[in-house]
Design an enzyme around this catalytic site. Structure first.
Site, short mmCIF file in Angstrom:
data_model
loop_
_atom_site.label_atom_id
_atom_site.label_comp_id
_atom_site.label_asym_id
_atom_site.label_seq_id
_atom_site.Cartn_x
_atom_site.Cartn_y
_atom_site.Cartn_z
N ARG A 174 40.36 44.43 45.18
CA ARG A 174 39.48 45.92 45.88
C ARG A 174 39.74 45.77 47.25
O ARG A 174 39.77 44.59 48.13
CB ARG A 174 38.05 46.08 45.43
CG ARG A 174 37.95 46.19 44.10
CD ARG A 174 36.36 46.16 43.91
NE ARG A 174 35.59 47.34 44.30
CZ ARG A 174 35.56 48.46 43.52
NH1 ARG A 174 36.30 48.39 42.29
NH2 ARG A 174 35.20 49.56 44.11
N GLU A 176 38.32 59.10 38.51
CA GLU A 176 37.41 59.85 37.59
C GLU A 176 36.69 60.94 38.60
O GLU A 176 36.28 60.57 39.49
CB GLU A 176 36.30 58.80 37.27
CG GLU A 176 35.57 59.14 36.08
CD GLU A 176 34.43 58.05 35.62
OE1 GLU A 176 34.70 56.91 36.00
OE2 GLU A 176 33.53 58.52 34.83
N LYS A 190 30.24 54.63 44.63
CA LYS A 190 29.77 55.99 44.51
C LYS A 190 28.18 56.26 44.50
O LYS A 190 27.77 57.41 44.97
CB LYS A 190 30.61 56.77 43.63
CG LYS A 190 31.87 56.83 43.62
CD LYS A 190 32.37 57.58 42.28
CE LYS A 190 33.99 57.17 42.25
NZ LYS A 190 34.54 57.53 40.78
P1 ATP Z 1 33.60 54.21 39.01
O1 ATP Z 1 32.51 53.18 39.25
O2 ATP Z 1 32.92 55.54 39.16
O3 ATP Z 1 34.58 54.09 38.05
P2 ATP Z 1 35.63 53.76 40.90
O4 ATP Z 1 35.44 53.43 42.27
O5 ATP Z 1 36.37 52.80 40.11
O6 ATP Z 1 34.26 54.21 40.52
P3 ATP Z 1 37.51 55.64 40.18
O7 ATP Z 1 37.55 57.03 40.32
O8 ATP Z 1 37.61 55.11 38.63
O9 ATP Z 1 36.50 55.04 40.96
O10 ATP Z 1 38.87 54.98 40.77
C1 ATP Z 1 40.09 55.25 40.85
C2 ATP Z 1 40.94 54.25 41.09
O11 ATP Z 1 40.70 53.51 42.68
C3 ATP Z 1 40.92 53.08 40.16
O12 ATP Z 1 42.34 52.65 40.03
C4 ATP Z 1 40.02 52.17 40.89
O13 ATP Z 1 40.71 50.82 40.50
C5 ATP Z 1 40.53 52.38 42.38
N1 ATP Z 1 39.39 52.00 43.49
C6 ATP Z 1 38.17 52.19 43.40
N2 ATP Z 1 37.52 51.49 44.51
C7 ATP Z 1 38.38 50.95 45.00
C8 ATP Z 1 38.35 49.83 46.19
N3 ATP Z 1 37.35 49.47 46.63
N4 ATP Z 1 39.60 49.12 46.48
C9 ATP Z 1 40.80 49.45 45.69
N5 ATP Z 1 41.01 50.47 44.80
C10 ATP Z 1 39.85 50.83 44.42
MG MG Z 2 36.52 53.36 37.79
#
Ligand code: ATP
Ligand code: MG
Length: 577
Positions: free
Chosen positions: A278, A52, A288
Site C-alpha cells: 500500500r 468499491e 475512508k
Molecule cells: P475499503 O476498506 O473501503 O475496502 P479500500 O481503500 O480498500 O477501502 P477500495 O475501493 O476497495 O478501497 O480500493 C480499490 C483499490 O485500491 C483496491 O485494489 C485497493 O487494494 C487499492 N488501494 C486502496 N488503498 C490503497 C493504498 N493506500 N495504496 C495502494 N492501493 C490502495
Molecule cells: Mg477494499
C-alpha cells in the site's frame, strides 16, 4: 511499518521506477515477462482497477490506479474500471460518478470497459449453484454469532457446521429458496466447503452468499441475497478475462481462497492475484472511515478540502495530476509496506510546478509605498519574465505607477545586519521595474504602526540597472495600487502534527490547529484578473498557488499548493517542542 522520513530522497524501500516509454522493472513486470515467456494467457495482459463505490478516492488509490493502468499500457494490454459493488448497504451512485471523474483526472482511460460486479449477479449465482452441484458449497443455518464461534481462532481449529453434509439436492433447493426470499435476513448462508482446520482462517468454509434485503443502487430489489467479496472478485476477474489481478498486501491471505474458487469451478486460464505494498504517507490518513469522520465532524471543509488526501482535495489544492503519477512511479512498486514522507510528494509537486508555473507578483500583507517623484498619472509598463525555467514562456507587461504595494515584511524600520530589503534611507530594486530609496516612514499616530512609506525612484534605473552600475542587494515584488486585483490566500500545513496520525491512539488529538491559515486583503498583479479556476502560478517568494473555485468576479481565492522550499524542518521542530 517503518517511517521513511528522509525528505527529498524518501525512497528507501522503493524498488522500481518507471520512465516514460520504458518498461517498468518491478516484480510485477517480472511475473508478466515470465508468463509471456511461458505463453500463458496467449501473451495477453489485462488488469482492472476495482474500487468499491463507498467513498472518494485518495492518494493510495492513485497508486493502485497507476499500477493497474500503466502495467497494462506498458505491455500493450488493457485495464478495466470495475465497480466492486457487491455490498448494497454502503454504496452510492454519487461515488460512482466521482470515482470516474477522479480516474480521468489522473489521465487514465478505461475506454468502453466500464463494468460493475453487480452486472454479474446472475452469472455469480450460477457459479454458486455449480459449486453446490460439485459438492463444494452448502447452505448453513448457523446464526452469525454461531458462525463466529465455530470459526475457531488463529491457534484453535474451527468446528464443522452441523449442516455441512447436506445433500446436493437439499442445498440446491435451499439456495434457490434463499434467492426466492423465503427466509429472513441472516438466517442462512451459502458457504464454501473447504477446510475448518486450515491454519488460514479465510479457508474455514467462508460464507459466499448472505441473505440481505437491501436495495442495491443498480439492481434495485431484484436480489435479496448478495455474494461476498472473496467469491465475487476472482469470478468477476474471470468473467472479464483479467490476467493479472493486482491488489494490496492485505489480500495476500485471501489468495488461496481466490485460487480455490477458480480451481473448484475449473476456470480455464485463470487470472492470478498479485499483491503490492500500500502507499502510506506521513502526516496522512487514508482510511475512508476516518476521512469521513474528518468531514462529518467539521474538522475540514469537505471531501475536497485542499488539506484532504483525497484526489478531489489534491485537485482543488492545485496538485498537477502528472506530478501525482510521477510521485507514484518514483515511489515504485514493492512487496514491503513503508511510509513515504509527505515531504517527498511535495518535492515532486514542486519540481513539476517549477517547470510549468508562470511567475507572478502577489503581495500577501500589503504596505503602501508612494513614489513621490513619479508623476501621478504616469503608467510605465515594465517587462517581466514568465518563467526563467522555461525558455518558451516569454515575458509579460506589468504596470508600474506612483502608488504601489510591497510586502510588509520587506520593510524594517530598524533592520538587523543581514536584512537586505527596504529600510529608511536604503535603496532596493523593484522586480522588473526600477530602484527606489526610502525617504520617509509614515505612521498611524494612534498606534505607531507603519502605514505608508514615501520613496523616490531613480528614473535611470528603469529596466533594472543604472548607468553607474551601482548595486543594490534586495529585490522586492510589488503591485500597482491602481491596478492590483484583490485576493484571499489560503495557506496550508499538514492536517496532522505527528508523522503517524494514530500516535497515542486518537488521530483527532493529533490534528494540526494551524493546518489552514486564511489571509485576506492580499493583492495580485492585474494580469490575474479572471484567471480560470485551477490555474497555477508561482507567487514570487511565496510558493505555488492555484485558483480556488470559491473565487468570484470581485475576489480571487488562491490555495497554496506548496511553499517554494521544503518547510518540513519548521513543522517537525514545532511538533517536538
Ligand atoms: P475499503 O476498506 O473501503 O475496502 P479500500 O481503500 O480498500 O477501502 P477500495 O475501493 O476497495 O478501497 O480500493 C480499490 C483499490 O485500491 C483496491 O485494489 C485497493 O487494494 C487499492 N488501494 C486502496 N488503498 C490503497 C493504498 N493506500 N495504496 C495502494 N492501493 C490502495
Ligand atoms: Mg477494499
Amino acid at each position: 511499518m517503518v517511517p521513511v522520513s528522509s525528505g527529498e530522497a524518501g525512497l528507501q524501500g522503493a524498488v522500481a521506477v518507471t520512465e516514460p516509454g520504458k518498461k517498468p522493472t518491478h516484480f510485477i513486470q517480472e511475473i508478466i515477462d515470465a508468463d509471456r515467456a511461458a505463453g500463458r494467457y496467449g501473451g495477453r495482459v489485462h488488469t482492472r482497477f476495482p474500487p468499491e463505490p463507498n467513498g472518494y478516492l485518495h492518494i493510495g488509490h492513485a497508486k493502485a490506479i497507476w499500477i493497474d493502468f500503466s502495467t497494462a499500457e506498458a505491455n500493450g494490454g488493457l485495464c478495466n474500471l470495475r465497480f466492486d459493488d457487491t455490498n448494497p448497504t454502503t454504496e452510492e451512485e454519487e461515488f460512482v460518478e466521482a470515482i470516474k471523474e477522479d480516474v480521468r483526472w489522473l489521465g487514465f482511460d478505461w475506454g468502453d470497459r466500464l463494468y460493475y460486479a453487480s452486472d454479474y449477479f446472475e452469472q455469480l449465482y450460477q457459479y454458486a449453484e455449480e459449486l453446490i452441484k460439485r459438492g463444494k458449497a452448502y447452505v448453513c443455518d448457523l446464526s452469525p454469532e454461531e458462525l463466529r464461534a465455530y470459526r475457531g481462532t488463529l491457534t484453535e481449529p474451527g468446528r464443522e457446521s452441523p449442516y455441512r453434509n447436506r445433500s446436493v439436492e437439499e442445498n440446491l433447493d435451499l439456495f434457490r429458496r434463499m434467492r426466492a426470499g423465503e427466509f429472513p435476513d441472516g438466517s442462512r448462508t451459502l458457504r464454501a466447503k473447504i477446510d475448518m482446520a486450515s491454519p488460514n482462517l479465510n479457508m474455514r468454509d467462508p460464507v459466499i452468499y448472505r441473505i440481505q434485503r437491501a436495495r442495491h443502487h443498480r439492481t434495485g430489489d431484484t436480489w435479496c441475497i448478495y455474494p461476498m467479496y472473496d467469491f465475487a472478485h476472482p469470478l468477476s476477474d474471470a468473467i472479464e478475462g483479467i490476467t493479472h489481478s493486482l491488489c494490496t498486501l492485505e489480500f495476500e491471505d485471501h489468495r488461496p481462497l481466490y485460487n480455490w474458487f477458480l480451481e473448484a469451478l475449473e476456470i480455464p486460464d485463470p487470472p492470478q492475484q498479485i499483491e503490492f505494498a500500500r502507499l502510506e504517507l506521513t502526516h496522512t490518513i487514508t482510511s475512508k472511515r476516518k476521512l469521513r469522520q474528518l468531514v462529518e465532524g467539521g474538522y475540514v471543509r469537505g471531501w475536497d478540502d485542499p488539506r484532504m488526501p483525497t484526489l478531489r482535495g489534491m485537485r482543488r489544492r492545485g496538485y498537477p495530476p502528472e506530478a501525482i503519477i510521477d510521485f507514484c512511479s518514483r515511489v515504485g512498486v514493492s512487496k514491503t509496506n513503508a511510509v513515504i514522507s509527505l515531504g517527498f510528494l511535495e518535492h515532486v509537486v514542486r519540481e513539476h510546478l517549477n517547470r510549468t508555473a508562470q511567475r507572478v507578483m502577489a503581495v500577501l500583507n500589503p504596505l503602501k509605498v508612494v513614489i513621490t517623484n513619479f508623476p501621478e498619472d504616469r503608467v510605465e509598463w515594465v517587462e517581466v519574465e514568465n518563467n526563467p525555467e522555461d525558455p518558451e514562456a516569454g515575458t509579460r507587461q506589468v504596470p508600474f505607477t506612483r502608488e504601489i504595494y510591497i510586502e510588509r515584511d520587506d520593510f524594517m524600520e530598524d533592520p538587523p545586519k543581514k536584512f537586505f530589503r527596504l529600510a529608511p534611507g536604503r535603496e532596493v530594486r523593484l522586480k522588473g521595474a526600477c530602484y527606489i530609496t526610502c525617504q520617509e516612514v509614515v505612521k498611524d499616530p494612534a498606534t505607531g504602526e507603519v502605514i505608508e512609506l514615501r520613496c523616490t525612484w531613480d528614473p535611470e534605473s528603469l529596466g533594472g540597472s543604472t548607468p553607474d552600475g551601482r548595486r543594490v542587494k534586495g529585490t522586492l515584488h510589488w503591485v500597482s495600487a491602481r491596478h492590483a486585483v484583490p485576493a484571499e490566500v489560503r495557506l496550508y500545513e499538514p492536517l496532522f502534527l505527528t508523522e503517524d496520525p494514530e500516535e497515542g491512539g486518537d488521530f483527532l488529538a493529533n490534528l494540526n490547529p494551524n493546518s489552514l491559515q486564511v489571509l485576506t486583503g492580499c493583492l495580485v498583479e492585474p494580469g490575474l484578473a479572471g484567471a480560470a479556476v485551477g490555474s497555477r502560478y508561482q507567487f514570487l517568494r511565496h510558493g505555488y498557488f492555484a485558483v480556488d473555485p470559491d473565487s468570484t468576479e470581485d475576489l480571487l481565492v488562491f490555495n497554496r499548493i506548496v511553499p517554494l522550499r521544503d518547510s518540513w524542518q519548521k513543522i517537525q521542530g514545532r511538533e517536538r517542542t
